[in-house]
Motif scaffolding. Structure first.
Motif, PDB file in Angstrom:
ATOM      1  N   SER A  34       0.700  -1.428  -0.079  1.00 47.09           N
ATOM      2  CA  SER A  34       0.113  -0.071   0.054  1.00 47.09           C
ATOM      3  C   SER A  34       1.098   1.080  -0.178  1.00 47.09           C
ATOM      4  O   SER A  34       2.047   1.192   0.183  1.00 47.09           O
ATOM      5  N   VAL A  36       0.446   5.460   1.533  1.00 46.89           N
ATOM      6  CA  VAL A  36      -0.338   6.006   2.582  1.00 46.89           C
ATOM      7  C   VAL A  36       0.551   7.345   2.570  1.00 46.89           C
ATOM      8  O   VAL A  36       1.806   7.543   2.358  1.00 46.89           O
ATOM      9  N   GLU A  45      -3.815   9.094   5.221  1.00 48.02           N
ATOM     10  CA  GLU A  45      -4.779   8.618   4.251  1.00 48.02           C
ATOM     11  C   GLU A  45      -4.249   7.707   3.368  1.00 48.02           C
ATOM     12  O   GLU A  45      -3.170   7.758   2.911  1.00 48.02           O
ATOM     13  N   TRP A  46      -5.197   6.670   3.192  1.00 51.08           N
ATOM     14  CA  TRP A  46      -4.756   5.641   2.175  1.00 51.08           C
ATOM     15  C   TRP A  46      -4.829   6.135   0.899  1.00 51.08           C
ATOM     16  O   TRP A  46      -5.786   6.841   0.497  1.00 51.08           O
ATOM     17  N   ASP A  49      -3.608   0.112  -2.972  1.00 51.04           N
ATOM     18  CA  ASP A  49      -3.307  -0.920  -2.732  1.00 51.04           C
ATOM     19  C   ASP A  49      -2.791  -1.611  -4.203  1.00 51.04           C
ATOM     20  O   ASP A  49      -3.424  -1.275  -5.195  1.00 51.04           O
ATOM     21  N   CYS A  99      -2.089  -3.598   5.498  1.00 51.84           N
ATOM     22  CA  CYS A  99      -2.813  -2.503   6.055  1.00 51.84           C
ATOM     23  C   CYS A  99      -4.315  -2.719   6.101  1.00 51.84           C
ATOM     24  O   CYS A  99      -4.658  -3.693   5.141  1.00 51.84           O
ATOM     25  N   ARG A 101      -8.021  -0.799   6.265  1.00 54.63           N
ATOM     26  CA  ARG A 101      -8.781   0.722   6.275  1.00 54.63           C
ATOM     27  C   ARG A 101      -9.781   0.493   7.297  1.00 54.63           C
ATOM     28  O   ARG A 101     -10.797  -0.454   7.114  1.00 54.63           O
ATOM     29  N   VAL A 106      -6.228   4.608   8.351  1.00 51.36           N
ATOM     30  CA  VAL A 106      -5.617   3.247   7.713  1.00 51.36           C
ATOM     31  C   VAL A 106      -4.519   2.989   8.905  1.00 51.36           C
ATOM     32  O   VAL A 106      -3.718   3.619   9.336  1.00 51.36           O
ATOM     33  N   CYS A 108      -1.595  -0.056   9.501  1.00 46.16           N
ATOM     34  CA  CYS A 108      -0.567  -0.860   8.708  1.00 46.16           C
ATOM     35  C   CYS A 108       0.322  -1.243   9.862  1.00 46.16           C
ATOM     36  O   CYS A 108       0.627  -0.704  10.872  1.00 46.16           O
ATOM     37  N   TRP A 111       5.780  -0.041   8.082  1.00 42.92           N
ATOM     38  CA  TRP A 111       5.908   1.359   7.264  1.00 42.92           C
ATOM     39  C   TRP A 111       7.440   1.634   7.155  1.00 42.92           C
ATOM     40  O   TRP A 111       8.111   1.044   7.890  1.00 42.92           O
TER      41      TRP A 111
END
Length: 121
Positions: A34, A36, A45-46, A49, A99, A101, A106, A108, A111
């Motif tokens: 993903s 983000v 904010e997503w 994907d 991740c 939502r 979101v 995860c 990262w």
């Protein structure tokens, strides 16, 4: 698991940038990934994907039609091509794994450190 983003910088409105995320420490081709972002003073904010096969699953309304996610499993690398950039795209951009939502945000498990994108004239 290590995720290292690069490619951010200062760009003018209407310009383009390509973000790169190099993954290591796991079998990249087995995992969906993903993108983000987090704008100054706002939550995560997503954006998009992409499935482990390379099929992009979805995009946030805010970037659909302007951003394109892709991956090269042979290089364990994730990409985000960003076109028609707007000042509202100014944010720190993260690649992430595992991740979910939920409730407008979101979450995860893994990262990267992020790369800063600033869109300004």
């Amino acid at each position: 698991v290590q995720l290292v983003e690069s490619g951010g910088g200062l760009e003018q409105p209407g310009g383009s940038l390509r973000l790169t995320c190099v993954a290591s420490g796991f079998v990249f081709e087995f995992y969906d990934m993903s993108w983000v972002r987090q704008a100054p003073g706002k939550g995560f904010e997503w954006l998009s994907d992409i499935k482990h096969t390379g099929e992009a699953s979805d995009y946030a309304d805010s970037v659909r039609g302007r951003f394109t996610v892709s991956r090269d499993n042979g290089k364990s690398t994730l990409y985000l091509q960003m076109n028609s950039l707007k000042p509202d795209d100014t944010a720190r951009y993260y690649c992430a794994r595992n991740c979910v939502r939920r409730d407008g945000t979101v979450l995860c498990t893994y990262w990267g450190q992020g790369t800063q994108v600033t869109v300004s004239s």
